[in-house]
Design a protein around this motif. Structure first.
Motif, PDB file in Angstrom:
ATOM      1  N   TYR A 111       2.332  15.111 -13.236  1.00 39.77           N
ATOM      2  CA  TYR A 111       1.842  13.785 -13.598  1.00 39.77           C
ATOM      3  C   TYR A 111       0.499  13.511 -12.928  1.00 39.77           C
ATOM      4  CZ  TYR A 111       3.242  11.761  -9.046  1.00 39.77           C
ATOM      5  OH  TYR A 111       3.356  11.467  -7.699  1.00 39.77           O
ATOM      6  N   ALA A 112      -0.227  12.564 -13.504  1.00 38.73           N
ATOM      7  CA  ALA A 112      -1.562  12.213 -13.017  1.00 38.73           C
ATOM      8  C   ALA A 112      -1.476  11.120 -11.965  1.00 38.73           C
ATOM      9  CB  ALA A 112      -2.439  11.743 -14.178  1.00 38.73           C
ATOM     10  N   SER A 113      -1.922  11.430 -10.763  1.00 36.67           N
ATOM     11  CA  SER A 113      -2.188  10.412  -9.754  1.00 36.67           C
ATOM     12  C   SER A 113      -3.707  10.229  -9.734  1.00 36.67           C
ATOM     13  CB  SER A 113      -1.635  10.825  -8.391  1.00 36.67           C
ATOM     14  OG  SER A 113      -1.856   9.801  -7.438  1.00 36.67           O
ATOM     15  N   SER A 114      -4.269   9.785  -8.624  1.00 38.96           N
ATOM     16  CA  SER A 114      -5.709   9.505  -8.608  1.00 38.96           C
ATOM     17  C   SER A 114      -6.246   9.474  -7.191  1.00 38.96           C
ATOM     18  CB  SER A 114      -5.975   8.147  -9.268  1.00 38.96           C
ATOM     19  OG  SER A 114      -7.332   7.763  -9.109  1.00 38.96           O
ATOM     20  N   ALA A 115      -7.503   9.871  -7.037  1.00 36.98           N
ATOM     21  CA  ALA A 115      -8.196   9.728  -5.754  1.00 36.98           C
ATOM     22  C   ALA A 115      -8.476   8.268  -5.434  1.00 36.98           C
ATOM     23  CB  ALA A 115      -9.494  10.518  -5.758  1.00 36.98           C
ATOM     24  N   ALA A 116      -8.298   7.372  -6.424  1.00 38.99           N
ATOM     25  CA  ALA A 116      -8.433   5.936  -6.144  1.00 38.99           C
ATOM     26  C   ALA A 116      -7.417   5.475  -5.117  1.00 38.99           C
ATOM     27  CB  ALA A 116      -8.286   5.132  -7.429  1.00 38.99           C
ATOM     28  N   THR A 117      -6.362   6.246  -4.925  1.00 35.70           N
ATOM     29  CA  THR A 117      -5.350   5.906  -3.915  1.00 35.70           C
ATOM     30  C   THR A 117      -5.929   5.950  -2.503  1.00 35.70           C
ATOM     31  OG1 THR A 117      -4.629   8.216  -3.825  1.00 35.70           O
ATOM     32  CG2 THR A 117      -3.446   6.766  -5.344  1.00 35.70           C
ATOM     33  N   TYR A 118      -7.015   6.689  -2.285  1.00 33.57           N
ATOM     34  CA  TYR A 118      -7.567   6.867  -0.937  1.00 33.57           C
ATOM     35  C   TYR A 118      -8.388   5.673  -0.459  1.00 33.57           C
ATOM     36  CZ  TYR A 118      -6.171  11.797  -0.873  1.00 33.57           C
ATOM     37  OH  TYR A 118      -5.448  12.963  -0.862  1.00 33.57           O
ATOM     38  N   GLY A 119      -8.720   4.750  -1.354  1.00 32.84           N
ATOM     39  CA  GLY A 119      -9.492   3.597  -0.936  1.00 32.84           C
ATOM     40  C   GLY A 119     -10.841   4.006  -0.369  1.00 32.84           C
ATOM     41  N   LEU A 120     -11.177   3.442   0.772  1.00 33.06           N
ATOM     42  CA  LEU A 120     -12.451   3.765   1.416  1.00 33.06           C
ATOM     43  C   LEU A 120     -12.403   5.061   2.214  1.00 33.06           C
ATOM     44  CD1 LEU A 120     -13.543   0.219   2.669  1.00 33.06           C
ATOM     45  CD2 LEU A 120     -14.489   1.515   0.753  1.00 33.06           C
ATOM     46  N   GLY A 121     -11.259   5.738   2.162  1.00 38.93           N
ATOM     47  CA  GLY A 121     -11.141   7.008   2.872  1.00 38.93           C
ATOM     48  C   GLY A 121     -10.935   6.858   4.362  1.00 38.93           C
ATOM     49  N   GLU A 122     -10.372   5.717   4.774  1.00 42.44           N
ATOM     50  CA  GLU A 122     -10.162   5.484   6.211  1.00 42.44           C
ATOM     51  C   GLU A 122      -9.310   6.583   6.848  1.00 42.44           C
ATOM     52  OE1 GLU A 122      -9.923   1.336   4.187  1.00 42.44           O
ATOM     53  OE2 GLU A 122      -9.273   3.389   3.769  1.00 42.44           O
ATOM     54  N   LEU A 123      -8.397   7.167   6.066  1.00 40.81           N
ATOM     55  CA  LEU A 123      -7.509   8.209   6.575  1.00 40.81           C
ATOM     56  C   LEU A 123      -7.935   9.600   6.098  1.00 40.81           C
ATOM     57  CD1 LEU A 123      -4.073   6.398   6.125  1.00 40.81           C
ATOM     58  CD2 LEU A 123      -5.477   6.575   8.193  1.00 40.81           C
ATOM     59  N   GLY A 124      -9.147   9.687   5.557  1.00 42.48           N
ATOM     60  CA  GLY A 124      -9.621  10.962   5.045  1.00 42.48           C
ATOM     61  C   GLY A 124      -9.134  11.208   3.629  1.00 42.48           C
ATOM     62  N   TYR A 125      -9.352  12.436   3.167  1.00 44.25           N
ATOM     63  CA  TYR A 125      -9.001  12.811   1.793  1.00 44.25           C
ATOM     64  C   TYR A 125      -8.126  14.057   1.784  1.00 44.25           C
ATOM     65  CZ  TYR A 125     -12.543   9.394   0.673  1.00 44.25           C
ATOM     66  OH  TYR A 125     -13.259   8.214   0.588  1.00 44.25           O
ATOM     67  N   ASP A 126      -7.180  14.098   2.719  1.00 46.63           N
ATOM     68  CA  ASP A 126      -6.216  15.190   2.797  1.00 46.63           C
ATOM     69  C   ASP A 126      -4.955  14.779   2.047  1.00 46.63           C
ATOM     70  OD1 ASP A 126      -7.966  16.557   4.445  1.00 46.63           O
ATOM     71  OD2 ASP A 126      -7.031  15.822   6.292  1.00 46.63           O
ATOM     72  N   ASP A 127      -4.418  15.685   1.227  1.00 51.68           N
ATOM     73  CA  ASP A 127      -3.206  15.378   0.470  1.00 51.68           C
ATOM     74  C   ASP A 127      -1.951  15.612   1.316  1.00 51.68           C
ATOM     75  OD1 ASP A 127      -3.762  18.077   0.466  1.00 51.68           O
ATOM     76  OD2 ASP A 127      -3.774  18.278  -1.723  1.00 51.68           O
ATOM     77  N   ASN A 128      -1.984  15.038   2.507  1.00 54.55           N
ATOM     78  CA  ASN A 128      -0.856  15.081   3.430  1.00 54.55           C
ATOM     79  C   ASN A 128       0.124  13.992   3.024  1.00 54.55           C
ATOM     80  OD1 ASN A 128       0.908  14.695   5.597  1.00 54.55           O
ATOM     81  ND2 ASN A 128      -0.639  15.186   7.139  1.00 54.55           N
TER      82      ASN A 128
END
Length: 321
Positions: A111-128
């Protein structure tokens, strides 16, 4: 049979092309099919049946024994829409129903999720996956995608194989119908054709110069390669980033579009629209180590390679993939 939801849309229609190239011709296309400007995306594709999204679950109850895989690509993707009830219905509750059906009928799911979930990237862009409940999306669209990701991870019962893909900034053919939500490459091309110049958003962040806002741009042909890899792989369930892994500036993007047309760059800047200014991502970059760790070893096309292919083989002449 392979099911593709959002079949008439940008990524869904490109995925059907990729499946057809791999000789998967029994495709069930699920969408609402009421948007005539999306119809060219399906012309020439080998599709077994079209099913309206509101009749899909009834159809699946009757035909599940023939279904080999579900790609749930369909979603409401307008990042400027503020009515969360729309996203709740189409992005959250609809996805839950697909999840349950995949469990009941033993069907693997991407299914399709999105990088929009990361917001401003306060927690980085790791798919942890342990970080997903703590992410802070900037708009209702991103919130809906993150809500479903969190819900999926919390479930005791899961499809025997499933993967959620956090799409970063996808660009490429078959996005003609998307209007304001189409990629910057698409808009840059049209601006060049109309006026000979490209207008980029001015930076309203002192840490970034005008045009040096950076995003992870990923070509749609790479996106569908990953989708079909997961269909064949069918193990290591979880949530994965899907970007190129390399952030590039909007200035690079615009310059590459000019070069693909054999022109020298002419770039000016305009204020970022007020309705998105406070929710604007100035930097995104997917950490792709997790996908690589499960055996995906194909290189991603560079921004220059992807734009050249997109512009010269699709935008010029308005051809579809």
């Amino acid at each position: 049979m392979i099911i593709v939801t959002g079949a008439a849309g940008f990524i869904g229609s490109c995925l059907i092309s990729k499946l057809n190239q791999e000789n998967f011709n029994f495709i069930i296309a699920v969408d609402d099919f009421t948007t005539p400007e999306k119809e060219p995306n399906l012309v020439g594709k080998r599709i077994q049946e079209r099913v309206h999204r509101e009749q899909f679950f009834q159809w699946l109850d009757q035909n599940y024994q023939e279904v080999e895989f579900i790609f749930h690509i369909g979603a409401r993707t307008d990042t400027t829409e503020q009515d969360y009830t729309i996203f709740d219905h189409l992005n959250v509750e609809y996805s839950k129903q697909i999840w349950y059906k995949c469990i009941d009928y033993q069907i693997p799911l991407v299914y399709a999720s999105s990088a929009a979930t990361y917001g401003l990237g306060e927690l980085g862009y790791d798919d942890n996956e342990s970080q997903i409940p703590h992410l802070k999306p900037l708009n209702p669209y991103g919130e809906s995608k993150n809500e479903f990701d969190i819900w999926a991870l919390e479930q005791d019962r899961k499809p025997f194989f499933w993967a959620g893909l956090k799409f970063f900034n996808v660009y490429g053919p078959n996005e003609y119908h998307k209007g304001r939500m189409a990629s910057v490459v698409f808009h840059a091309y049209n601006q060049i054709c109309q006026s000979g110049e490209v207008k980029l958003f001015r930076s309203h962040n002192p840490n970034f110069n005008d045009g040096e806002q950076m995003r992870d741009f990923v070509y749609v042909k790479d996106v569908v390669e990953v989708c079909t890899f997961l269909m064949h792989h069918r193990r290591n369930s979880g949530i994965y980033n899907l970007g190129s892994g390399k952030a590039r500036t909007f200035f690079d993007l615009a310059s590459s579009t000019f070069r693909a047309l054999g022109q020298d760059p002419r770039i000016t800047f305009v204020d970022t629209p007020a309705d998105i200014r406070d929710k604007y991502q100035y930097f995104t970059q997917a950490n792709m180590a997790k996908l690589r760790s499960i055996g995906y070893d194909r290189p991603f096309q560079s921004l220059e390679e992807g734009i050249t292919d997109y512009v010269q083989n699709y935008l010029v002449g308005k051809r579809y993939y």
